[in-house]
Design an enzyme around this catalytic site. Structure first.
Site, mmCIF file in Angstrom:
data_model
loop_
_atom_site.group_PDB
_atom_site.id
_atom_site.type_symbol
_atom_site.label_atom_id
_atom_site.label_comp_id
_atom_site.label_asym_id
_atom_site.label_seq_id
_atom_site.Cartn_x
_atom_site.Cartn_y
_atom_site.Cartn_z
ATOM 1 N N TRP A 113 0.824 -1.221 0.000
ATOM 2 C CA TRP A 113 0.000 0.000 0.000
ATOM 3 C C TRP A 113 0.855 1.268 0.000
ATOM 4 O O TRP A 113 0.319 2.363 -0.077
ATOM 5 C CB TRP A 113 -0.934 0.000 1.222
ATOM 6 C CG TRP A 113 -1.956 -1.102 1.203
ATOM 7 C CD1 TRP A 113 -2.111 -2.072 0.236
ATOM 8 C CD2 TRP A 113 -2.970 -1.358 2.181
ATOM 9 N NE1 TRP A 113 -3.153 -2.901 0.572
ATOM 10 C CE2 TRP A 113 -3.704 -2.485 1.763
ATOM 11 C CE3 TRP A 113 -3.323 -0.738 3.388
ATOM 12 C CZ2 TRP A 113 -4.767 -3.002 2.487
ATOM 13 C CZ3 TRP A 113 -4.383 -1.257 4.117
ATOM 14 C CH2 TRP A 113 -5.095 -2.380 3.666
ATOM 15 N N LYS A 114 2.144 1.099 0.168
ATOM 16 C CA LYS A 114 3.064 2.250 0.185
ATOM 17 C C LYS A 114 2.571 3.300 1.191
ATOM 18 O O LYS A 114 1.982 2.935 2.205
ATOM 19 C CB LYS A 114 3.240 2.803 -1.223
ATOM 20 C CG LYS A 114 3.650 1.701 -2.214
ATOM 21 C CD LYS A 114 4.127 2.200 -3.532
ATOM 22 C CE LYS A 114 4.527 1.010 -4.414
ATOM 23 N NZ LYS A 114 5.047 1.395 -5.713
ATOM 24 N N GLU B 24 11.905 1.902 -4.085
ATOM 25 C CA GLU B 24 11.679 3.262 -3.558
ATOM 26 C C GLU B 24 12.544 3.496 -2.323
ATOM 27 O O GLU B 24 12.990 4.614 -2.077
ATOM 28 C CB GLU B 24 10.185 3.461 -3.265
ATOM 29 C CG GLU B 24 9.391 3.641 -4.560
ATOM 30 C CD GLU B 24 7.973 3.116 -4.535
ATOM 31 O OE1 GLU B 24 7.426 2.871 -3.439
ATOM 32 O OE2 GLU B 24 7.406 2.923 -5.632
ATOM 33 N N GLU C 192 11.053 -6.466 -9.506
ATOM 34 C CA GLU C 192 10.296 -5.255 -9.831
ATOM 35 C C GLU C 192 11.172 -4.318 -10.668
ATOM 36 O O GLU C 192 11.989 -3.577 -10.114
ATOM 37 C CB GLU C 192 9.893 -4.513 -8.549
ATOM 38 C CG GLU C 192 8.973 -5.295 -7.643
ATOM 39 C CD GLU C 192 8.109 -4.367 -6.799
ATOM 40 O OE1 GLU C 192 6.884 -4.531 -6.837
ATOM 41 O OE2 GLU C 192 8.635 -3.464 -6.119
ATOM 42 N N GLY D 208 1.158 -2.614 -6.334
ATOM 43 C CA GLY D 208 1.102 -1.300 -5.690
ATOM 44 C C GLY D 208 -0.272 -0.679 -5.886
ATOM 45 O O GLY D 208 -1.242 -1.004 -5.191
ATOM 46 N N GLY D 209 -0.384 0.214 -6.863
ATOM 47 C CA GLY D 209 -1.608 0.992 -7.080
ATOM 48 C C GLY D 209 -2.897 0.176 -7.068
ATOM 49 O O GLY D 209 -3.880 0.563 -6.420
HETATM 50 P P1 13P Z 1 2.594 -0.403 -8.955
HETATM 51 O O1 13P Z 1 1.784 -1.657 -8.989
HETATM 52 O O2 13P Z 1 1.832 0.807 -8.497
HETATM 53 O O3 13P Z 1 3.343 -0.180 -10.246
HETATM 54 O O4 13P Z 1 3.724 -0.622 -7.826
HETATM 55 C C1 13P Z 1 4.484 -1.762 -7.855
HETATM 56 C C2 13P Z 1 5.275 -1.840 -6.606
HETATM 57 O O5 13P Z 1 6.196 -1.073 -6.400
HETATM 58 C C3 13P Z 1 4.885 -2.849 -5.605
HETATM 59 O O6 13P Z 1 5.844 -2.944 -4.596
#
Ligand code: 13P
Length: 256
Positions: free
Chosen positions: A10-11, A97, A167, A234-235
């Site tokens: 979920w960041k 990140e 990733e 992620g998103g």
């Molecule tokens: P997204 O699915 O938003 O591209 O993010 C991928 C991610 O960094 C999952 O850790």
């Protein structure tokens, strides 16, 4: 047979209240799910709330990062015993990140992975190249360094407890997914590397997830590839509908 795993990262999204709403909606959609492991990785502040809602269900809990020291004067950091006490079974380590914005290196990844295993948590170790590295033909070299240095000194037995997430940085949050073939090519490379460093058993049992713009409409094609065992999302993990569709479609590859 490797059981598929879908993890939602979920960041820096969702307050505890928003997290609770999302979990409630997910539980409604994913109660009967079998054949696939599901992990939710909210922010530290929502871990306990989420745990209280998923406890006893098939949903697992993960933290997005952790410090390797057990305790002490590390202002702002969070320890393994802290996340473990909130119910975490997994922890994401070395996300791009964290590498890009917060100085995470292969060395810190190594320390964290080692500590995770000591605390009996499953590390989801992220590896992957940046766009300029791919364009210069350095993808395999970067991934090899991430793996060799991040997992250095671990035994094959220890590596069996790890999940690896490939990733590619250029595919994260950009809407630009690696093609299933591009992803599978790197997954195959990682598996070969594990076989070379450890042995074929370790290589064939380790789950390797793909992450980077995974959505309901591309998960099936990704999962159809032999070496792709799931996704780090992620998103699309921030909405109950899209995340549960991803889980449902990934399940098709799973054991029932
Ligand atoms: P997204 O699915 O938003 O591209 O993010 C991928 C991610 O960094 C999952 O850790």
């Amino acid at each position: 047979m490797r059981k598929p795993l879908i993890a939602g990262n979920w960041k820096m999204n969702k307050t505890p209240r928003e997290a609770a709403e999302l979990v409630q909606a997910l539980k409604d959609k994913l109660t009967e799910i079998d054949g696939v492991d599901i992990v939710l990785a909210p922010s530290f502040t929502a871990l306990e709330t989420v745990y209280n809602l998923i406890k006893g269900s098939k949903l697992g809990l993960g933290a997005q990062d952790v410090h390797w020291e057990e305790k002490g004067a590390y202002t702002g950091e969070v320890s393994f015993s802290m996340i473990k006490e909130t119910g975490c079974q997994y922890v994401i380590i070395g996300h791009s990140e964290r590498r890009q914005y917060f100085g995470e290196t292969n060395e810190t990844v190594r320390r964290k992975v080692k500590a995770a295993l000591k605390f009996d948590l499953t590390p989801i170790v992220c590896v992957g190249e940046r766009l300029e590295e791919r364009e210069k033909g350095k993808t395999f070299q970067v991934v090899e360094n991430h793996i060799k240095e991040g997992l250095a000194t671990l035994s094959g037995e220890a590596v069996l407890k790890i999940v690896i997430a490939y990733e590619p940085v250029w595919a994260i949050g950009t809407g630009r997914t690696a093609t299933p073939q591009q992803a599978n090519e790197v997954h195959t490379f990682i598996r070969q590397l594990l076989s070379d460093i450890y042995n074929r058993d370790v290589a064939s049992q380790t789950r390797i997830l793909y992450g980077g713009s995974v959505k309901p409409d591309n998960i099936s094609a990704l999962m159809a590839e032999q070496e792709i065992d799931g996704a780090l999302v992620g998103g699309a993990s921030l909405e109950a509908q899209s995340f549960s569709e991803i889980v449902q479609r990934a399940k098709i590859k799973g054991v029932n």
